[in-house]
Design an enzyme around this catalytic site. Structure first.
Site, PDB file in Angstrom:
ATOM      1  N   ASP A  83       4.003 -11.223  -9.500  1.00  0.00           N
ATOM      2  CA  ASP A  83       3.006 -11.937  -8.715  1.00  0.00           C
ATOM      3  C   ASP A  83       2.763 -13.293  -9.370  1.00  0.00           C
ATOM      4  O   ASP A  83       2.595 -13.367 -10.597  1.00  0.00           O
ATOM      5  CB  ASP A  83       1.697 -11.156  -8.649  1.00  0.00           C
ATOM      6  CG  ASP A  83       1.839  -9.853  -7.857  1.00  0.00           C
ATOM      7  OD1 ASP A  83       2.919  -9.614  -7.282  1.00  0.00           O
ATOM      8  OD2 ASP A  83       0.863  -9.087  -7.822  1.00  0.00           O
ATOM      9  N   ASP A 123      -0.915  -3.361   4.312  1.00  0.00           N
ATOM     10  CA  ASP A 123      -1.828  -3.157   3.187  1.00  0.00           C
ATOM     11  C   ASP A 123      -3.221  -2.877   3.729  1.00  0.00           C
ATOM     12  O   ASP A 123      -3.703  -3.584   4.622  1.00  0.00           O
ATOM     13  CB  ASP A 123      -1.846  -4.388   2.287  1.00  0.00           C
ATOM     14  CG  ASP A 123      -0.456  -4.711   1.754  1.00  0.00           C
ATOM     15  OD1 ASP A 123       0.352  -3.777   1.613  1.00  0.00           O
ATOM     16  OD2 ASP A 123      -0.188  -5.895   1.501  1.00  0.00           O
TER      17      ASP A 123
END
Length: 241
Positions: free
Chosen positions: A9, A131
């Site tokens: 990330d 998500d």
């Protein structure tokens, strides 16, 4: 065995991890994501999950140069997400070395664009990001919650030909408290033919074994690796088996 896909990330060009999607919880684990990618490659990983967190928050791709550096330094299959909100963003991601791109918020807010990518690039290159927080699909870097229940949302895109789905339970992401086994059971019961990629909560090899018992094809692992709960040697051993 469920395939391990390491996560990188990115914020400000650095490798970071968040907890439950909270940007204020950001912790830097490596100044150069390329170095991390090479370490993952050297332990036998063939796939990599790269998220542009700056892009997710800014609503357009930001860290494509970092993606380009990772892709040019390895031969790994890279799925890339975060901030891909337009045809131009998708084009930049693929031209920068992504093998696959993930659309989450865009699949909620502009289904026509996301479906266009699915038709243009094919379902081997497009991943649906499903998500959720408390069973509802979340958007805008997980900052907003939609009214879409996760299973019907996935189903709407399975009907359009989607094959790859990444699903994160935001409530457990980055907590090292274990993955949402029941969530993935429910998804696979409804859609047994999709390639489901679990994400969030993995704390060790035992969690990956639990996912394997319910036939989850792959899992994204981030903090468990960076915190030493899963070592690169353990990953290498699994990749050899």
């Amino acid at each position: 065995m469920t395939t391990i896909i390491p996560a990188i990330d990115i914020i400000d060009g650095k490798c970071v991890r968040l907890t439950k999607g909270d940007y204020e919880s950001s912790r830097v684990y490596a100044d150069d994501p390329v170095d991390m990618a090479l370490r993952f490659r050297d332990c036998g990983c063939t796939r990599l999950h790269v998220v542009d967190l700056d892009g997710a928050r800014s609503q357009h791709i930001v860290n494509y140069r970092t993606l380009e550096r990772i892709a040019s330094s390895t031969d790994m299959i890279i799925d890339f997400g975060g901030g891909i909100k337009s045809d131009e963003d998708a084009k930049i991601a693929f031209e920068s070395g992504a093998s696959m791109i993930t659309g989450g918020s865009i699949a909620v807010k502009d289904p026509a664009i996301f479906t266009g990518w699915l038709n243009r690039y094919g379902n081997e290159h497009i991943i649906l990001g499903a998500d959720a927080r408390n069973g509802k699909i979340a958007t805008v870097g997980w900052l907003d919650e939609s009214e879409h229940d996760i299973v019907p949302f996935i189903g709407s895109y399975v009907e359009k030909g989607i094959r790859y789905v990444i699903s994160t339970d935001i409530n457990v992401d980055g907590t090292l408290n274990g993955p949402s086994i029941e969530l993935y059971k429910n998804i696979l019961t409804a859609f047994p033919d999709i390639y489901l990629i679990a994400s969030g909560g993995v704390s060790g090899i035992t969690d990956i074994e639990r996912l394997d018992t319910i036939l989850v094809p792959a899992v994204i692992v981030g903090k468990a690796i960076y915190e030493g709960r899963i070592t690169l040697k353990e990953i290498e051993k699994m990749n050899l088996n």
